[in-house]
Scaffold this motif. Structure first.
Motif, mmCIF file in Angstrom:
data_model
loop_
_atom_site.group_PDB
_atom_site.id
_atom_site.type_symbol
_atom_site.label_atom_id
_atom_site.label_comp_id
_atom_site.label_asym_id
_atom_site.label_seq_id
_atom_site.Cartn_x
_atom_site.Cartn_y
_atom_site.Cartn_z
ATOM 1 N N TYR A 41 0.788 -1.223 0.000
ATOM 2 C CA TYR A 41 0.000 0.000 0.000
ATOM 3 C C TYR A 41 0.823 1.277 0.000
ATOM 4 O O TYR A 41 0.456 2.250 -0.620
ATOM 5 C CB TYR A 41 -0.955 -0.006 1.197
ATOM 6 C CG TYR A 41 -1.983 -1.084 1.064
ATOM 7 C CD1 TYR A 41 -3.082 -0.904 0.247
ATOM 8 C CD2 TYR A 41 -1.828 -2.302 1.710
ATOM 9 C CE1 TYR A 41 -4.024 -1.915 0.093
ATOM 10 C CE2 TYR A 41 -2.767 -3.309 1.568
ATOM 11 C CZ TYR A 41 -3.865 -3.112 0.759
ATOM 12 O OH TYR A 41 -4.788 -4.109 0.607
ATOM 13 N N ARG A 182 -6.478 -0.555 4.758
ATOM 14 C CA ARG A 182 -6.550 0.905 4.683
ATOM 15 C C ARG A 182 -7.791 1.394 5.429
ATOM 16 O O ARG A 182 -8.880 0.834 5.271
ATOM 17 C CB ARG A 182 -6.634 1.377 3.232
ATOM 18 C CG ARG A 182 -5.440 1.027 2.375
ATOM 19 C CD ARG A 182 -5.714 1.348 0.902
ATOM 20 N NE ARG A 182 -5.890 2.778 0.705
ATOM 21 C CZ ARG A 182 -4.951 3.598 0.254
ATOM 22 N NH1 ARG A 182 -3.756 3.127 -0.038
ATOM 23 N NH2 ARG A 182 -5.194 4.877 0.079
ATOM 24 N N ASP A 287 -11.612 -0.426 5.170
ATOM 25 C CA ASP A 287 -12.242 -0.902 3.945
ATOM 26 C C ASP A 287 -11.970 -2.408 3.864
ATOM 27 O O ASP A 287 -10.812 -2.818 3.708
ATOM 28 C CB ASP A 287 -11.639 -0.185 2.739
ATOM 29 C CG ASP A 287 -12.104 -0.759 1.409
ATOM 30 O OD1 ASP A 287 -12.954 -1.669 1.397
ATOM 31 O OD2 ASP A 287 -11.587 -0.303 0.370
ATOM 32 N N SER A 290 -9.757 -3.821 1.133
ATOM 33 C CA SER A 290 -8.352 -3.419 1.064
ATOM 34 C C SER A 290 -7.443 -4.379 1.825
ATOM 35 O O SER A 290 -6.224 -4.237 1.782
ATOM 36 C CB SER A 290 -8.183 -2.010 1.648
ATOM 37 O OG SER A 290 -8.335 -2.026 3.068
#
Length: 412
Positions: A41, A182, A287, A290
């Motif tokens: 990420y 995330r 999320d 994610s």
């Protein structure tokens, strides 16, 4: 000189960009069909990695990177918390830090643009050997093999090239399974929004549970305020976190879970270890799409154990040689520095001041020292986490953290 680079991750693309910029004939092959289809990420580039990157890419690429990056000097000092959310200590002042955090997708996209037509996607390498003339050769799962003057493996911790050179794996599991996700800062509850603040930090509890929280804001904390150049996939303050547990049959099986199932399992894992509910808000409000799991792999921290092969016209760099857990935030930066180092030595060959064999030998010697440095730093945190999973370590963690928290309150 023709150079074939196997792997289109950060290190391979950085090398390809630098070689192209310096006028070398280069081809970068990667099995992905889309550079945006990448795990991870965000990446931290410290001052040394930034300097290396500036030597590899054109200034316009660097400007777009900085316009899409989050400057560490603009965030608050990093924190260390316990499983109750109590502050145990703060990191150094970041006011003069040259480090920048950037989305992995953003960096990979920019580097791919710099490599241009010399990047060949959808090409999976199946092996490496030498052709009938003694030149190094790369074979693919489909298509004809390609020969070159030099082959560089930048194909990660499961490198085909490094395995060929070393005669086996160049790293092993580090004993930790990680999970990342995330969470938008605005989605946190008021208490956690205030407690964590615009900073990164780490919390470690007994029985090997750990939670890293990284703060990324490429808009509010941009490293270069040129909005028209911004291309970050993160567009508002976001926590990019990593949950960590000792590797076991139970924790390893969590890597097969996705979305809500994975989130629920992570929350259960921390609750079983006595973590306060509010400290898990960053996971609970993430999320779910994610989130993903991965195993930490690590090479030896001893420089003499890295790149354990005779120097030749096939070499490797980055995680293919010094696979580094993400616990120091230096793995990608080290790969970029590897690429810049190799380019410097190859430029000496092009100028007629060195032979190819000597250039590769000097590069590998530098890389061994660099790899040992970043691995030593990363493994300190890994060993700290694993130490809390012993009976003595768990007890020491439970006893010491209230004392450290009280001392921190007196200091701050």
């Amino acid at each position: 000189m023709r150079v074939v680079v196997v792997g289109g991750g950060i290190g391979g693309l950085a090398l390809g960009a630098g070689l192209r910029r310096r006028g070398f004939e280069v081809a970068v092959f990667d099995r992905d069909t889309d550079v945006a289809a990448t795990g991870g990420y965000h990446i931290t580039l410290d001052g040394r990695a930034r300097t290396a990157l500036e030597a590899l890419v054109e200034p316009r690429i660097m400007q777009r990177l900085l316009a899409s990056g989050s400057a560490l000097r603009l965030r608050e000092r990093d924190a260390i918390w316990d499983r109750r959310g109590r502050l145990l200590g703060l990191g150094p002042d970041l006011g003069d830090s040259a480090s920048v955090d950037v989305d992995r997708i953003t960096l990979r996209t920019l580097l791919a643009e710099a490599v241009g037509d010399d990047l060949h996607l959808g090409r999976e390498v199946s092996g490496v050997d030498h052709d009938g003339h003694g030149a190094p050769r790369v074979s693919f799962t489909d298509g004809e093999p390609v020969s070159a003057d030099l082959v560089v493996g930048a194909d990660g911790s499961h490198s085909v090239v490094a395995r060929h050179l070393a005669g086996g794996p160049t790293n092993r599991p580090a004993g930790i399974v990680g999970f990342s996700g995330r969470t938008l800062r605005r989605d946190l509850g008021p208490g956690e929004h205030q407690r964590i603040g615009p900073r990164s930090g780490m919390a470690i509890g007994p029985r090997g549970g750990a939670l890293y929280i990284g703060f990324l804001d490429p808009v509010g904390n941009t490293a270069l305020d040129v909005p028209e150049l911004r291309m970050s996939v993160t567009t508002e303050p976001t926590y990019i976190w990593g949950a960590m547990f000792p590797e076991s049959t139970a924790t390893d099986s969590l890597r097969d879970l996705r979305a809500d199932e994975l989130r629920a399992a992570l929350l259960d894992g921390f609750r079983e270890r006595g973590w306060a509910a509010h400290t898990l808000d960053v996971i609970a409000r993430a999320d779910p799409h994610s989130m993903a799991g991965f195993r930490f792999n690590a090479a030896s921290t001893r420089a003499e154990d890295l790149a354990p092969w005779p120097t030749g016209r096939i070499t490797a760099l980055g995680d293919a040689v010094h696979a580094t857990p993400p616990t120091a935030g230096m793995g990608a930066g080290a790969a970029i520095r590897d690429a810049a180092g190799l380019l410097t030595h190859l430029s000496a060959v092009a100028n007629g001041t060195a032979t190819l064999t000597d250039a590769v030998a000097h590069f590998e010697a530098d890389m061994r020292r660099r790899g040992s440095e970043v691995l030593t730093r990363a493994m300190r945190t890994v060993r700290w986490i694993l130490a809390t999973d012993t009976t003595l370590g768990a007890a020491a963690t439970v006893v010491s953290t209230p004392i450290l928290a009280a001392a921190a309150r007196l200091r701050h």
